[in-house]
Design a protein around this motif. Structure first.
Motif, PDB file in Angstrom:
ATOM      1  N   UNK A 127       0.910  -1.441  -0.213  1.00  0.00           N
ATOM      2  CA  UNK A 127      -0.015  -0.136   0.099  1.00  0.00           C
ATOM      3  C   UNK A 127       0.730   1.647  -0.011  1.00  0.00           C
ATOM      4  N   UNK A 128       0.406   2.481  -0.607  1.00  0.00           N
ATOM      5  CA  UNK A 128       1.483   3.385  -0.548  1.00  0.00           C
ATOM      6  C   UNK A 128       0.199   4.702   0.556  1.00  0.00           C
ATOM      7  N   UNK A 129       1.294   5.357   0.842  1.00  0.00           N
ATOM      8  CA  UNK A 129       1.042   6.431   1.332  1.00  0.00           C
ATOM      9  C   UNK A 129       0.099   7.246   0.685  1.00  0.00           C
ATOM     10  N   UNK A 130       0.505   9.033   1.643  1.00  0.00           N
ATOM     11  CA  UNK A 130      -0.240  10.171   0.753  1.00  0.00           C
ATOM     12  C   UNK A 130       1.210  10.840   0.625  1.00  0.00           C
ATOM     13  N   UNK A 131       2.655  10.354   0.850  1.00  0.00           N
ATOM     14  CA  UNK A 131       3.711  11.049   0.239  1.00  0.00           C
ATOM     15  C   UNK A 131       3.567  10.453  -1.991  1.00  0.00           C
ATOM     16  N   UNK A 132       3.005  11.589  -2.323  1.00  0.00           N
ATOM     17  CA  UNK A 132       3.005  12.031  -3.616  1.00  0.00           C
ATOM     18  C   UNK A 132       4.287  11.009  -4.421  1.00  0.00           C
ATOM     19  N   UNK A 133       5.395  10.913  -4.224  1.00  0.00           N
ATOM     20  CA  UNK A 133       6.324  10.469  -5.111  1.00  0.00           C
ATOM     21  C   UNK A 133       6.256   9.051  -4.453  1.00  0.00           C
ATOM     22  N   UNK A 134       5.903   8.513  -3.484  1.00  0.00           N
ATOM     23  CA  UNK A 134       5.877   6.800  -3.051  1.00  0.00           C
ATOM     24  C   UNK A 134       4.571   6.460  -3.666  1.00  0.00           C
ATOM     25  N   UNK A 135       3.559   6.586  -3.665  1.00  0.00           N
ATOM     26  CA  UNK A 135       2.434   6.682  -4.394  1.00  0.00           C
ATOM     27  C   UNK A 135       2.415   6.760  -6.720  1.00  0.00           C
ATOM     28  N   UNK A 136       3.596   7.647  -6.057  1.00  0.00           N
ATOM     29  CA  UNK A 136       3.784   7.643  -8.494  1.00  0.00           C
ATOM     30  C   UNK A 136       4.700   6.564  -8.248  1.00  0.00           C
ATOM     31  N   UNK A 137       4.984   6.341  -7.280  1.00  0.00           N
ATOM     32  CA  UNK A 137       5.875   5.293  -7.842  1.00  0.00           C
ATOM     33  C   UNK A 137       5.439   3.570  -7.771  1.00  0.00           C
ATOM     34  N   UNK A 138       4.736   3.690  -6.944  1.00  0.00           N
ATOM     35  CA  UNK A 138       3.537   2.197  -6.901  1.00  0.00           C
ATOM     36  C   UNK A 138       2.701   2.294  -8.278  1.00  0.00           C
ATOM     37  N   UNK A 139       1.990   3.396  -7.973  1.00  0.00           N
ATOM     38  CA  UNK A 139       1.474   2.939  -8.927  1.00  0.00           C
ATOM     39  C   UNK A 139       1.975   2.557 -10.772  1.00  0.00           C
TER      40      UNK A 139
END
Length: 623
Positions: free
Chosen positions: A238-250
């Motif tokens: 699961x991705x946190x609310x931090x944009x860079x991590x969210x973008x990486x996982x997606x």
């Protein structure tokens, strides 16, 4: 951070259209028979062998030549010499001649020289023969009586399963009987699942409620929904609310999957930024739908993958998933929408019973002119695999019921909740051109029963269409959708080593001939041609037919006689030029035969009937 506002919400139809514009297909897989259940076939599978692959006895008794029993009855039995035994699983080591019989077990291979068998209860043994045992036959039989011929269940060259068929345990049995161990199927859409939010914790891990943490419900419930809809679920961290991590996982999920599903971070608040990732790194087709729950839904593309963003609340996420996403996954996987396990329908025709036992009657279901279910029995006997492969469910007939009236309401217990009754029910002649036409239709069912039974069933009002070939005994009230011609004649070995030039050779020479059954349109055309030959010779037609070795014993499917020629069991077979060409055999033309597709006049408005008519008008060979 700038806040995104919902202004013009998309309609549910627009949301469906947006998801429908995305490509979710997973390609083509080749799977083993063990893994084929529930998968969807991508191309037609034809039988490459006869089932059964040999002529077999249907009962315990005696194999013999039918003509040796003509005139036999209880008062005046026929006496035959017993020259051997044949048991199931054994290769016969006896060849019967006139006046001889062999004891045979149920399911055993019929010995050479035998063309019928008599059940043991219609016989007596007598040891008074010359050093051996005789059997007294107390009934007369015709060629073929009590014999299940090779290809009776499924014939080589016959359409077994068509594209779009979702493989059931019944189909597994059919494929097993045909020796098929690997099946080309539609690939499952690979669906990546990403849950977002700093508050999420995987089940099994420690939860700190004081920090507002909650267990990740959506990843698992959505994954189960994906699998149930026919997709392959892949869970990502699961991705946190931090944009860079969210973008990486997606991006990772988009690079490995056909569809990415995220849950959470889809609303218009300042911290819910996933829509910004899709806007900037992909294409955002839709943000916000006028549904409750589920307003913050997202639809778009990320790299080469389709993307749908679900709300974070589990109930909202699953409602949106079931309403909008699951149908798209099912369509990509080739699976139908789930239906009830029991349906009510009307009997298409009267069905007699009256045996005093509970009957589990396999039935098929087809829509009538108004789309209401019509129910018809499907039964080739207890030994036939295709009885169940062609059925949709079971009707339980009470022991006290003597018959079911046409139009009587019955309850059909479907084999599974997701059974799809055919969109088109056709019956009649077995024909390779027809097989190609059916490939272009959605979920058709075709029963190759022959021209004459096809006409009879059309008169009864059961099928949507009947396919008939050759001359008919009488006219029928039907609407002709189209027709084509096929060249028929004599199939011979490659190179025509017996130098067969015409039908007259089969009459005049000592040749082993393989015919079609009397239900076949090819048989009707052959009989007319033989009768014409007899008339030219000023001879009796019945006598001319009688000179042909094998004329009265026919096989069911259009390729069966050709297969006998290939096996060296016949010199000549009745068949089509197309069959001879496909099997690299020789062909002696006799005539052209018209094949007509006749529709039930009450069903010409059905979508599937109109689609078939359009296909015929475009050319039966795709011209």
């Amino acid at each position: 951070m700038e806040r995104k506002e919902f202004r013009d919400l998309a309609s549910p139809d627009d949301a469906r259209a947006a998801i429908g514009s995305l490509s979710l297909e997973g390609g083509i897989d080749r799977v083993s028979l063990e893994d084929a259940r529930g998968r969807v076939i991508v191309t037609r599978l034809d039988a490459e062998l006869d089932v059964p692959g040999f002529d077999r006895a249907s009962l315990d008794g005696y194999a013999l030549r039918a003509r040796d029993t003509f005139g036999a009855d209880e008062a005046d039995p026929a006496r035959l010499e017993v020259v051997g035994e044949v048991h199931a699983g054994e290769k016969p080591d006896v060849e019967l001649e006139d006046g001889q019989a062999a004891e045979i077990s149920t399911g055993a291979v019929m010995p050479s020289g035998a063309d019928a068998m008599v059940p043991v209860e219609r016989t007596d043994t007598d040891g008074s023969g010359d050093g051996g045992t005789d059997v007294l036959i107390r009934t007369s039989v015709a060629p073929g009586d009590n014999v299940m011929f090779a290809g009776t269940d499924v014939a080589a060259g016959e359409r077994a399963l068509g594209p779009g068929t979702r493989i059931t345990p019944r189909d597994i049995g059919l494929l097993s009987a045909l020796g098929i161990d690997e099946v080309p199927v539609r690939g499952k859409p690979r669906v990546g699942i990403v849950s977002t939010g700093d508050e999420l914790v995987r089940p099994g891990e420690d939860l700190e409620s004081e920090r507002g943490e909650i267990y990740d419900v959506n990843s698992y419930t959505i994954a189960a929904g994906v699998e149930d809809a026919g997709g392959e679920a892949v869970l990502y961290p699961h991705a946190g609310d931090e944009r860079d991590e969210m973008e990486r996982v997606l991006r990772e999920a988009a690079g490995e999957c056909d569809l990415v599903l995220s849950s959470g971070s889809t609303s218009a608040s300042a911290v819910d930024v996933i829509y910004r990732v899709i806007e900037e790194q992909g294409e955002l087709l839709l943000h916000g739908v006028s549904v409750k729950p589920g307003k913050p839904m997202l639809v778009g593309r990320l790299e080469s993958s389709a993307y749908v963003g679900l709300p974070g609340y589990p109930v909202s996420a699953m409602m949106v998933f079931r309403t909008f996403v699951a149908p798209a996954i099912r369509e990509a996987a080739g699976l139908p929408e789930p239906t009830a396990a029991t349906i009510s329908g009307r009997m298409a025709r009267q069905e007699r019973y009256g045996e005093g036992r509970l009957r589990l009657m396999p039935v098929g279901v087809v829509g009538d002119a108004t789309g209401d279910p019509l129910v018809y029995p499907v039964d080739k006997g207890s030994g036939a695999t295709t009885s169940l492969a062609e059925a949709d469910g079971v009707v339980e007939v009470d022991p006290e019921t003597d018959y079911l009236e046409a139009g009587e309401s019955v309850a059909v217990r479907l084999f599974s909740p997701d059974v799809r009754p055919p969109t088109l029910l056709g019956v009649g002649e077995d024909d390779p051109t027809l097989n190609r036409l059916l490939d272009g239709l959605e979920n058709p069912r075709y029963l190759s029963v022959g021209s004459r039974p096809g006409v009879r069933r059309l008169r009864e009002g059961v099928p949507d269409v009947a396919v008939v070939a050759g001359p008919l005994d009488r006219d029928i009230e039907a609407t002709e959708l189209g027709r084509w011609s096929r060249e028929w004649g004599l199939i011979v070995q490659a190179g025509n080593p017996r130098e067969i030039e015409a039908l007259a050779d089969v009459v005049d020479r000592d040749l082993r001939f393989v015919n079609r059954t009397t239900d076949s349109g090819l048989r009707s055309s052959l009989e007319a041609a033989v009768d014409d030959l007899a008339a030219d010779r000023d001879a009796n037609a019945r006598d001319v037919r009688g000179t042909i070795d094998g004329f009265d014993l026919g096989l069911r499917a259009h390729e069966s006689p050709a297969r006998k020629v290939i096996a060296g069991e016949a010199d000549v077979g009745l068949g089509l030029r197309e069959t001879a060409d496909r099997l690299d055999l020789g062909f002696v033309p006799v005539g052209e035969q018209s094949v007509r597709v006749l529709a039930n006049p009450d069903r010409t408005g059905k979508d599937s009937v109109r689609e078939l008519k359009t296909a015929l008008e475009s050319g039966p060979n795709g011209d």
